[in-house]
Design a protein around this motif. Sequence first.
Motif: not given
Length: 271
Positions: A132-134, A136-140, A233-238, A245-247
Motif C-alpha cells: 500500500g505504501v508503494n 501511495t508513492l506512485k500516487l504521490l 494523501i495518507t497511508h496508515k499502517s495498523a 507480506q511485502g517482504s
Amino acid sequence: MATTVSHRVAVAGASGRMGQMLIEAIRASGDCVLAGALDVPASHAIGNDAAAFLGHASGVPVTADPKAGIAQSEVLIDFTRPEGTLAHLQACRERGVNMVIGTTGFTEHQKAQVQDYARDIAIVMAPNMSVGVNVTLKLLEMAAKSLASGYDIEVIEAHHRHKVDAPSGTALKMGEVIAQALGRDLKDCAVYAREGVTGERDPSTIGFSSIRGGDIVGDHTVLFAGTGERIEITHKSASRATYAQGSLRAVRFLAGKRSGLFDMFDVLGLR
C-alpha cells in the motif's frame, strides 16, 4: 501435479517485533520456509528455536553468527540497523545469498556501499515494504506532477516511541519521489525543522514533521496546500504484517536473480 517451489529464507533480528512478524508470515506462507535466524549476541533468544514464540518447533536456532545463520538460505530479510545490515551484506556476498533490506537510517555513504554489494548479489532495498505504501508513492508521483506550482508540500509522519531515526525512511522516500517528479533534489529543498521567526515559507521547499509516541505502527500524510483547497494523501499502517507480506513478495521477485539493486517499484511493476 505442479511442484511448489520453496524459497529458503533467513531472518535478521529474529527476536524483534518485525523479525517475529516475518517468521510468522514465512510459516503461514505456502512457498517459503524458514532456513536461518540471526540476532545480536546479547539477545535472550540466542540458541533457542526461532519459532518458539509461536509454540512451534522450526528446527532453526537463533544465532549471532551471520555466516552460520545464512548457511542454508537463498535470501536474508533484514530490518535491523545500518551497521548490522552492512555486516550481514558482507556475509551474504561471500556466500552468494540475496537480501531483502527494510532497514532505514542509512547515510549516503552507506547507501553507496549497498550499491557496491549489489554488483555481486541481488538486493531489494526499500524504506517501506508495504504494498500500500508503494502504491501511495506512485500516487504521490502523479500528484506532484499535476500540482507542480501553487501548492506547498508538507510530509507529516508518526511512529511509535521506540523508533530511533527521524524523519522516517518512508517519509524521506516520499520526499524523494515528489522532488524527483518536480525536477528538484531533495537535499536542496527539504526543511526538517522550524522554530522561532522563520520568515515566509519558501514555495520551493518540501517540509517534514515527525511525531513519536505510543505504539503507532506508522502513519504518513503528504499535504499539498494550495489557495482555497488542500489535497491530503495518507497511508496508515495498523500492523507490521503488511511489511512482512511485502517482504515475501520481494523474496519471490529475487528468485533466480544473481545481482542488481531493486526496490518495491520493481517488485510490484510500478515503473
